[in-house]
Enzyme design. Sequence first.
Site, PDB file in Angstrom:
ATOM      1  N   GLY A  10      25.787  84.132  23.520  1.00 57.63           N
ATOM      2  CA  GLY A  10      26.910  84.887  22.958  1.00 57.63           C
ATOM      3  C   GLY A  10      27.036  86.237  23.632  1.00 57.63           C
ATOM      4  O   GLY A  10      26.059  86.986  23.727  1.00 57.63           O
ATOM      5  N   GLY A  12      29.386  88.730  22.812  1.00 61.09           N
ATOM      6  CA  GLY A  12      30.131  89.731  22.048  1.00 61.09           C
ATOM      7  C   GLY A  12      29.274  90.967  21.802  1.00 61.09           C
ATOM      8  O   GLY A  12      28.256  91.191  22.460  1.00 61.09           O
ATOM      9  N   GLY A  15      25.504  90.340  20.958  1.00 61.23           N
ATOM     10  CA  GLY A  15      24.746  89.863  22.111  1.00 61.23           C
ATOM     11  C   GLY A  15      24.541  90.950  23.154  1.00 61.23           C
ATOM     12  O   GLY A  15      23.447  91.099  23.705  1.00 61.23           O
ATOM     13  N   PHE A 118      39.009 102.907   3.757  1.00 61.30           N
ATOM     14  CA  PHE A 118      39.079 101.447   3.756  1.00 61.30           C
ATOM     15  C   PHE A 118      38.802 100.951   2.344  1.00 61.30           C
ATOM     16  O   PHE A 118      38.194 101.660   1.538  1.00 61.30           O
ATOM     17  CB  PHE A 118      38.050 100.862   4.741  1.00 61.30           C
ATOM     18  N   ASP A 212      29.570  77.609  16.652  1.00 67.89           N
ATOM     19  CA  ASP A 212      28.621  76.936  17.555  1.00 67.89           C
ATOM     20  C   ASP A 212      27.167  77.267  17.214  1.00 67.89           C
ATOM     21  O   ASP A 212      26.305  76.386  17.201  1.00 67.89           O
ATOM     22  CB  ASP A 212      28.899  77.332  19.011  1.00 67.89           C
ATOM     23  N   GLN A 231      35.587  84.849   3.985  1.00 67.41           N
ATOM     24  CA  GLN A 231      36.539  85.912   3.644  1.00 67.41           C
ATOM     25  C   GLN A 231      37.956  85.559   4.071  1.00 67.41           C
ATOM     26  O   GLN A 231      38.188  85.189   5.229  1.00 67.41           O
ATOM     27  CB  GLN A 231      36.129  87.221   4.316  1.00 67.41           C
ATOM     28  N   HIS A 233      41.369  87.358   4.585  1.00 64.92           N
ATOM     29  CA  HIS A 233      41.929  88.702   4.718  1.00 64.92           C
ATOM     30  C   HIS A 233      43.304  88.726   4.063  1.00 64.92           C
ATOM     31  O   HIS A 233      44.112  87.815   4.269  1.00 64.92           O
ATOM     32  CB  HIS A 233      42.042  89.087   6.195  1.00 64.92           C
ATOM     33  N   LEU A 243      45.791  89.216  12.725  1.00 65.04           N
ATOM     34  CA  LEU A 243      45.309  90.230  11.780  1.00 65.04           C
ATOM     35  C   LEU A 243      46.205  91.468  11.779  1.00 65.04           C
ATOM     36  O   LEU A 243      46.577  91.992  12.828  1.00 65.04           O
ATOM     37  CB  LEU A 243      43.883  90.645  12.164  1.00 65.04           C
ATOM     38  N   THR A 245      45.531  95.008  10.451  1.00 68.14           N
ATOM     39  CA  THR A 245      44.327  95.701  10.026  1.00 68.14           C
ATOM     40  C   THR A 245      44.430  96.348   8.646  1.00 68.14           C
ATOM     41  O   THR A 245      45.495  96.845   8.236  1.00 68.14           O
ATOM     42  CB  THR A 245      43.941  96.788  11.039  1.00 68.14           C
ATOM     43  N   GLU A 246      43.279  96.364   7.975  1.00 64.45           N
ATOM     44  CA  GLU A 246      43.166  97.082   6.711  1.00 64.45           C
ATOM     45  C   GLU A 246      43.476  98.567   6.901  1.00 64.45           C
ATOM     46  O   GLU A 246      43.836  99.266   5.953  1.00 64.45           O
ATOM     47  CB  GLU A 246      41.751  96.893   6.165  1.00 64.45           C
ATOM     48  N   ARG A 277      38.874  93.360  -0.071  1.00 61.51           N
ATOM     49  CA  ARG A 277      39.721  92.314   0.492  1.00 61.51           C
ATOM     50  C   ARG A 277      39.846  91.079  -0.396  1.00 61.51           C
ATOM     51  O   ARG A 277      40.926  90.484  -0.491  1.00 61.51           O
ATOM     52  CB  ARG A 277      39.160  91.900   1.861  1.00 61.51           C
ATOM     53  N   HIS A 342      39.361  85.029   7.674  1.00 60.53           N
ATOM     54  CA  HIS A 342      39.102  86.159   8.567  1.00 60.53           C
ATOM     55  C   HIS A 342      37.642  86.298   8.981  1.00 60.53           C
ATOM     56  O   HIS A 342      37.359  86.632  10.123  1.00 60.53           O
ATOM     57  CB  HIS A 342      39.550  87.446   7.886  1.00 60.53           C
ATOM     58  N   GLU A 366      27.907  87.885  13.272  1.00 57.39           N
ATOM     59  CA  GLU A 366      28.637  87.045  12.329  1.00 57.39           C
ATOM     60  C   GLU A 366      28.080  85.634  12.249  1.00 57.39           C
ATOM     61  O   GLU A 366      28.252  84.959  11.233  1.00 57.39           O
ATOM     62  CB  GLU A 366      30.127  87.000  12.689  1.00 57.39           C
ATOM     63  N   ARG A 377      32.609  90.897   2.352  1.00 57.91           N
ATOM     64  CA  ARG A 377      32.341  91.992   3.294  1.00 57.91           C
ATOM     65  C   ARG A 377      33.376  93.094   3.139  1.00 57.91           C
ATOM     66  O   ARG A 377      34.573  92.817   3.017  1.00 57.91           O
ATOM     67  CB  ARG A 377      32.391  91.465   4.738  1.00 57.91           C
ATOM     68  N   SER A 382      31.599  95.046   9.624  1.00 53.77           N
ATOM     69  CA  SER A 382      31.221  93.985  10.571  1.00 53.77           C
ATOM     70  C   SER A 382      30.882  94.562  11.940  1.00 53.77           C
ATOM     71  O   SER A 382      29.892  94.170  12.562  1.00 53.77           O
ATOM     72  CB  SER A 382      32.343  92.949  10.695  1.00 53.77           C
ATOM     73  N   LEU A 383      31.696  95.504  12.438  1.00 53.87           N
ATOM     74  CA  LEU A 383      31.342  96.122  13.720  1.00 53.87           C
ATOM     75  C   LEU A 383      30.012  96.855  13.593  1.00 53.87           C
ATOM     76  O   LEU A 383      29.194  96.854  14.518  1.00 53.87           O
ATOM     77  CB  LEU A 383      32.445  97.101  14.147  1.00 53.87           C
TER      78      LEU A 383
END
Length: 564
Positions: A10, A12, A15, A118, A212, A231, A233, A243, A245-246, A277, A342, A366, A377, A382-383
Amino acid sequence: MHQYDIIIIGGGLTGLRAAIEASESGNNTAVISKVHPLRSHSVAAQGGINAALGNAPGAEDDSWKDHAFDTVKGSDYLADQDTVDVMCREAPSAVIELEHMGVVFSRFEDGRIAQRPFGGAFFPRTCYAADRTGRNLLHTLYEQLTDMDITFFDEYYVTSLIRDKGRITGCTALNIVDGSLHGFTAKATLLATGGYGSLFARSTNAPINTGDGAALAFRAGVPLKDMEFVQFHPTTLYGSNILITEGARGEGGYLFNNKHERFMKEYVPKAMELSPRDIVARAIQREVDEGRGFEDQFVHLDLTHLGAEKINERLPGIRSIAMDFAVVDPIKSPIPVQPGQHYSMGGVASSIDCSTPVPGLYAAGECACISVHGANRLGGNSLLETVVFGKIAGESMVKGVKNISAPSIDPVKSALKAELARIDSILTRDKGENMASVKEDLKNVMFDHFGVFREEDKMKAGIKQLEKLNERLSRVVINDGGRLFNQSLIYTLELQGMLLISNAVAQGSLSRQESRGSHFREDYPKRDDEKFLKHTLAYYHDNKTVIEYSDVTLGRYPVKERVY
């Protein structure tokens, strides 16, 4: 045959952050990704990353403990409080580290990192880079790795994990470009493959988010945790489910039904549009179901009162998306929105150090369930999870590979034969079920039967349809029998994993006879702490999904009713 100390599956944010730790330690490290890292789904994150910096006016008293409390409450008390403490305590230093690496955060006029409100947060603590935060973070981390001694295997699809004498010792992977199958050995392997949003129709996720990592781990005997917590959204763009965004609500956006009522006052009068959310998503869906939506499909997210200057400065990507995909300019007209899948709160069961129950295998981001999000969440977490636990995963693997001998290559050779046979069986089948049709039906079954509102009879009917889809899957045929850039083959391999973990989502949802966070049962509308203040563990035995439960780690925040 490729031999490494550490393999990261991964590319992202999780990773890449783990790869920095692994590479700096001097370990021979490889990143395997089925897309180029800069196309990973992390790039799509919009709104921001939470940290109790206290930069926003009126938020000077914010602390990591306030952040942790909001997170635990937002999780409907299912999150493990020790892992939440780690994430929230490390958040300020993680954001400052990102800034020093070169992330271009938005700023207040005094030069400090800007923070916006948020949902579910008592203080404005979401740091952001306009509405393209994930893109900024991903490009910055990738730049950090360009001069490090690390090998990238881009566009390689991992088909199996190697388990030898109770330990994960590597994997097999298909080179998507030329169709060759490769074996890898590793002293430690990290799964950082993202969520399983593509199980559902109407999702904000990229098509690559097919679960995966969860499927690889499930087959290898690793349990999946809390898979029923998915979740939805509240604000995805009607028609495409991209999306919105919130941050749009954080900047002051209003939600209206077809009577031009700010309907959130009927559900959560105090928090209104800035409720968590799960609550806002259910409120929107309820408005639509009871005839107060537009075209029986969506409600309006109105930003027009914010003005052109604020929208162009803080939400330029949202304006662009709305104009390009819905022909709506948010400066002049409200955006049509509806709930859509989401985020995956569930995933590969992993501990506070990102290790899994099987030695040699780690999971973070994730694709994992370290349990910082519990049943729901909060936006902006998440970030944060990706960089905090990506770093911890890297540190844990560096410790874990000390004094470990290089794995034997014999199990990899055996696995390569088995995987070649599996692939050949797909490529040589000349008649049967259409792969795309089975995939489309799976998405619809999951959204229709395990969506925003759930109920026993409906879920049982969904499980029967999953059984039929499994039968059809065994007969799937693709038109391309070649090996070069055979995306149909990749989609089929993905589909096998998707159906496997769909059963874990379905069985977990049916077994949990309560409503908690994102999991809302119309036949069990109340939370039941006595029976279900527990994590769900799904095991794969003898081609069946078996459900068990484990205790939640509690701490300084007592379990109470979740009120906003």
